[in-house]
Design a protein around this motif. Structure first.
Motif, PDB file in Angstrom:
ATOM      1  N   CYS A  45       0.797  -1.228   0.000  1.00  0.00           N
ATOM      2  CA  CYS A  45       0.000   0.000   0.000  1.00  0.00           C
ATOM      3  C   CYS A  45       0.828   1.275   0.000  1.00  0.00           C
ATOM      4  O   CYS A  45       0.602   2.179  -0.804  1.00  0.00           O
ATOM      5  CB  CYS A  45      -0.929   0.014   1.212  1.00  0.00           C
ATOM      6  N   TRP A 100      -4.182  -5.025  -1.416  1.00  0.00           N
ATOM      7  CA  TRP A 100      -4.533  -3.662  -1.014  1.00  0.00           C
ATOM      8  C   TRP A 100      -5.758  -3.646  -0.111  1.00  0.00           C
ATOM      9  O   TRP A 100      -5.857  -2.824   0.793  1.00  0.00           O
ATOM     10  CB  TRP A 100      -4.778  -2.799  -2.248  1.00  0.00           C
ATOM     11  N   CYS A 112      -5.852  -0.134   2.050  1.00  0.00           N
ATOM     12  CA  CYS A 112      -5.744   1.063   1.215  1.00  0.00           C
ATOM     13  C   CYS A 112      -6.616   1.006  -0.038  1.00  0.00           C
ATOM     14  O   CYS A 112      -6.645   1.977  -0.797  1.00  0.00           O
ATOM     15  CB  CYS A 112      -4.297   1.313   0.813  1.00  0.00           C
ATOM     16  N   TYR A 113      -7.313  -0.097  -0.250  1.00  0.00           N
ATOM     17  CA  TYR A 113      -8.104  -0.210  -1.486  1.00  0.00           C
ATOM     18  C   TYR A 113      -9.119   0.928  -1.604  1.00  0.00           C
ATOM     19  O   TYR A 113      -9.271   1.533  -2.676  1.00  0.00           O
ATOM     20  CB  TYR A 113      -8.830  -1.557  -1.545  1.00  0.00           C
TER      21      TYR A 113
END
Length: 519
Positions: free
Chosen positions: A271, A298, A303-304
């Motif tokens: 990330c 992610w 952090c997606y």
């Protein structure tokens, strides 16, 4: 022009930023699709309307579409195949999405022919050009494909014309042939559609002075060997040169950066670094279908959601004020990238009694709304509109399609009107003109409210201008819309659209103006 008196309420307005993920055009995660290999024994794989609608519900506004031309290696593209392309583009439009397009001849390095000859490619580019032109509203990007397996311009069976996979050793003739293909694409494509190349060195070599039509796609983002050749490096773990790194940053400031990951390559794909490089290289679009392992990584690392929100532009209203009859709006772009396609901003004024809307350009090019820089727009509220109370909206529409699904939504709470595609500024103001309003829809003469009535400007039967008491044949006249653009230079206004206009007549050194309403 008539002087307008304005009384404003809610003169100072602050806005709350939103943490929501929502769809916006020309940015975000995209989904991949292809026609599949088509021949006498295999069928063209059409896009599914229901699948695209489901994508839209998942905040997806872009798909990637590869058109495989394996059955036309040495022949013209058939009319039925061209019709199939148009069917796909209609399906995309009806779903409220856009598309990145690429053309290729093979999807396996073991294919007998990986691509066509240069002459055949150039002929095919001309065949698809009318379709691209006719569908510039939904074609977002045209990728430099055509050459090699998957259209990646790397592998090729036309080695004499295009060289082998080692682009550092292409001959001058091979570079010229490759550039001829790219030049043909650009020349046959509307200026609204940018083109992308795969490798930094390709643009540097083919356009040493730059080219503001050409952005980049990186289909090995965050991988070894300079993202598998995106950058020229010496060694699997080597970093790109400062010159090349700066070049990619500069040449994606207002040009598209898109692509995909193709391997887990920690720590680069983790990330912290992934988001750092997405921001550094102005990433607008990223393939959600490949590599899924990185999407999963992610998501697990948390952090997606941030990537989903920050890919491309993300505009936030900060505050707005009305002072001295001027509206001022402050915004910021907190996304990874800037807008890469021309788009304007309009102030929409909606009469709260009649619900009639009036639109005025307030910013001519949103590509100047850059990340990291203050964004301020302003508009003097001296428009010629009927007296009344008006609600104010910011409209950022697509210049080529009127569907509100293609308008830009700002990242604020309590401002989005999805039905109209407007952003509510939560500001209202009152127009209270001391001069008479234009007479609406009248078939009687309307007399100019000029400083002198030596000449009368009449608007008869909603169609024709007449100048009474005009004693000279030497005069100039024009009819302007409320944005100041000339819409007519004759007295016949039959072809003008419904709305307000300003007539300007200059005769004997005197200027006469008249506000009219064309019904």
């Amino acid at each position: 022009m008539l002087l307008i008196a304005v009384a404003a309420t809610g003169q100072n307005q602050s806005y709350t930023s939103s943490t929501e993920s929502f769809p916006n055009p020309d940015r975000g995660f995209y989904r991949y699709s292809s026609t599949g290999l088509v021949s006498s024994t295999t069928s063209y794989s059409f896009l599914s309307a229901s699948t695209l609608s489901a994508f839209r519900a998942q905040n997806i506004t872009m798909i990637h579409r590869t058109f495989y031309l394996n059955d036309f290696i040495s022949t013209p593209i058939s009319s039925s195949y061209l019709a199939n392309i148009q069917t796909d583009l209609n399906t995309i439009r009806n779903a409220g999405l856009k598309v990145i397009i690429r053309f290729a001849y093979s999807k396996s390095e073991s294919a007998t022919y990986l691509d066509a000859t240069k002459a055949q490619i150039l002929a095919h580019i001309q065949q698809v050009a009318p379709i691209i032109i006719a569908n510039k509203d939904v074609i977002s990007i045209y990728q430099y494909g055509w050459i090699g397996c998957w259209g990646e311009t790397y592998y090729t069976s036309q080695i004499v014309e295009f060289g082998n996979s080692d682009y550092e050793n292409y001959t001058a003739s091979q570079w010229a042939n490759r550039k001829e293909v790219l030049d043909a694409m650009i020349a046959a494509t509307p200026i609204e559609i940018p083109v992308q190349v795969r490798y930094v060195y390709h643009k540097q070599r083919m356009y040493p002075n730059g080219n503001d039509r050409v952005g980049f796609y990186n289909d090995a983002f965050l991988n070894a060997w300079g993202d598998s050749g995106t950058f020229l490096v010496n060694g699997a773990t080597a970093q790109p040169s400062t010159t090349d790194s700066n070049y990619l940053q500069t040449h994606t400031t207002n040009l598209p950066m898109a692509g995909e990951t193709d391997a887990l390559n920690a720590p680069r794909t983790d990330c912290a670094n992934a988001m750092l490089e997405m921001n550094k290289y102005n990433w607008s679009l990223l393939n959600k279908d490949y590599l899924v392992a990185n999407i999963t990584n992610w998501t697990s690392q948390g952090c997606y959601s941030d990537i989903e929100k920050k890919l491309g532009y993300r505009f936030e209203l900060l505050n707005s004020t009305i002072a001295n009859n001027t509206l001022t709006v402050n915004l910021q772009n907190v996304g990874f990238a800037n807008i890469f396609k021309p788009r304007k901003a309009f102030l929409v004024m909606k009469n709260t009694t009649t619900n009639t809307e009036y639109s005025f350009e307030i910013s001519s090019d949103l590509r100047t709304w850059r990340k990291g820089n203050p964004i301020q727009i302003s508009k003097t509220l001296d428009m010629v509109v009927p007296n009344g109370v008006y609600q104010m909206y910011l409209n950022l529409p697509d210049p080529n399609i009127s569907n509100p699904l293609y308008s830009i939504r700002l990242s604020n709470t309590g401002t989005w009107d999805g039905t109209k595609g407007y952003n509510n500024l939560n500001q209202s103001f009152t127009i209270n003109s001391t001069a008479p309003n234009p007479i609406l829809g009248t078939t009687s003469p309307v007399i100019a409210t000029s400083s002198t009535l030596a000449v009368e400007i009449l608007f008869l039967n909603n169609t024709t201008l007449v100048f009474n008491n005009l004693t000279t044949p030497n005069y100039t006249m024009a009819v302007y819309n409320l944005n100041g653009r000339v819409k007519a230079t004759s007295t016949d206004l039959t072809t003008l659209r419904r709305g307000y206009y300003i007539v300007k007549l200059i005769a004997n050194g005197t200027t006469y103006t008249k506000n009219i309403y064309k019904q």
